[in-house]
Design an enzyme around this catalytic site. Structure first.
Site, mmCIF file in Angstrom:
data_model
loop_
_atom_site.group_PDB
_atom_site.id
_atom_site.type_symbol
_atom_site.label_atom_id
_atom_site.label_comp_id
_atom_site.label_asym_id
_atom_site.label_seq_id
_atom_site.Cartn_x
_atom_site.Cartn_y
_atom_site.Cartn_z
ATOM 1 N N HIS A 120 3.480 2.464 -0.612
ATOM 2 C CA HIS A 120 2.068 2.801 -0.327
ATOM 3 C C HIS A 120 1.212 1.546 -0.129
ATOM 4 C CE1 HIS A 120 2.732 7.002 -0.987
ATOM 5 N NE2 HIS A 120 3.084 6.855 -2.253
ATOM 6 N N ASP A 157 11.357 8.950 0.184
ATOM 7 C CA ASP A 157 10.457 9.315 -0.916
ATOM 8 C C ASP A 157 9.692 10.587 -0.519
ATOM 9 O OD1 ASP A 157 9.017 7.660 -3.410
ATOM 10 O OD2 ASP A 157 7.639 9.025 -2.390
ATOM 11 N N HIS A 159 6.665 11.172 -0.866
ATOM 12 C CA HIS A 159 5.342 10.823 -0.346
ATOM 13 C C HIS A 159 5.451 10.040 0.964
ATOM 14 C CE1 HIS A 159 4.822 11.140 -4.804
ATOM 15 N NE2 HIS A 159 3.819 11.897 -4.406
ATOM 16 N N ASP A 238 11.636 11.232 -5.805
ATOM 17 C CA ASP A 238 10.683 12.247 -6.255
ATOM 18 C C ASP A 238 10.680 13.503 -5.380
ATOM 19 O OD1 ASP A 238 9.643 10.637 -4.281
ATOM 20 O OD2 ASP A 238 7.850 10.038 -5.387
HETATM 21 ZN ZN LIG Z 1 6.700 8.980 -4.136
#
Ligand SMILES: [Zn+2]
Length: 301
Positions: A120, A157, A159, A238
């Site tokens: 991120h 991931d 996200h 995740d």
């Molecule tokens: Zn993540």
């Protein structure tokens, strides 16, 4: 990150325990992570971002010394602690040392069990538990310092790897393929439609078999076409169905399958060269089992 935060030190302990108890750890060549230098970080980040993280860290150290707050908040999810700066340099340094070792032929591939994660972290902004983008820095390092011409970044991931996208969008030397739950965190981050990105947003509750099918159809042809000389993985776990930070339905076998597919591409085009870096994964048991599955495939165990 402070008390009760999911991005906690126990994550690495859980991985370590699992590798120990299963015997997988015995088969690995373990190395300590050196520290990256500011100029390495600047392969993917603006000089101001690196300087501001260092400044924040120095100010925090003075505050702690004076009995003040122990953490500096960057956003609602992300804060800097006394050891964050050092840990972040070592996390990026792990990816760079792994890149060096793999390119030197000392090993075919490497997994970097690092915190803090990186995907991120944008060019000029820390967010979402991330300060510096370990994988993007390593990918640029392979290109700039080792003279590779084409690399790929695979991000699984749960996200969206908005930081990596921010850094690599429009860089034709880097193909980035990813899937992620959408709509989901980071909600307001832009999605680039640059030609070097293969974004695969999937709705909540998508299961592993559906993800595998999409990977087969959307990632694989692009990876084959790009012929990366090295592959970097943003290995977040995740998307596991037991992980409460996401709502996807993958299990260990899915992570093993994805790793196997990436490995096949690496064998064909990259002399097997893969550097994988830990990103998310917050259910400690699921994280540890998933890393084991991932490492078993990487290490041919
Ligand atoms: Zn993540």
């Amino acid at each position: 990150m402070g008390e009760g935060h999911p991005e906690c030190p126990e994550r690495l302990d859980a991985i370590e325990d699992r590798l120990l108890v299963t015997g997988v750890g015995d088969a690995l060549d373990r190395r300590d992570a050196p520290s990256a230098s500011p100029s390495d970080l600047e392969l993917a980040h603006g000089r101001m971002h690196v300087a501001s993280m260092r400044g924040l860290s120095d100010t925090l150290a003075e505050d702690i010394e004076a009995g003040g707050p122990t953490h500096a908040q960057i956003d609602p999810d992300t804060c800097l602690g006394a050891h964050t700066w050092s840990a972040a340099l070592h996390a990026a340094g792990a990816a760079l040392a792994a890149t060096d070792a793999v390119i030197a032929g000392e090993m075919e591939n490497a997994f970097c069990a690092v915190r803090p994660p990186g995907h991120h972290a944008c060019r000029d902004r820390a967010m979402g538990f991330c300060f510096f983008n370990n994988v993007a820095i390593a990918a640029r390092y392979a290109l700039e310092r080792h003279g590779l011409e084409r690399v790929a970044i695979v991000d699984f991931d749960v996200h969206h790897g908005n930081g990596t996208e921010d850094i690599v969008a429009g860089d034709p030397r880097i193909l980035m393929v990813s899937f992620y739950q959408h709509p989901f965190y980071p909600y307001d981050a832009p999605h680039s439609d640059a030609a070097n990105l293969v974004n695969m947003p999937v709705p909540a509750y998508t299961r592993g078999m559906e993800v595998r099918e999409m990977i087969e159809h959307s990632w694989m042809p692009r990876l084959e076409e790009h012929k990366p000389q090295m592959i970097f993985i943003s290995a977040g776990f995740d998307a596991h169905r037991e992980d409460d930070l996401g709502q996807l339905g993958l299990v260990e076998q899915d992570f093993a399958w994805i790793t196997e597919r990436i490995k096949q591409v690496a064998k064909r085009h990259s002399a097997g060269r893969i550097v994988s870096c830990l990103e998310g994964g917050y259910n400690l048991s699921a994280l540890a089992r998933s890393v084991e599955a991932h490492v078993r495939v990487l290490a041919d165990l």
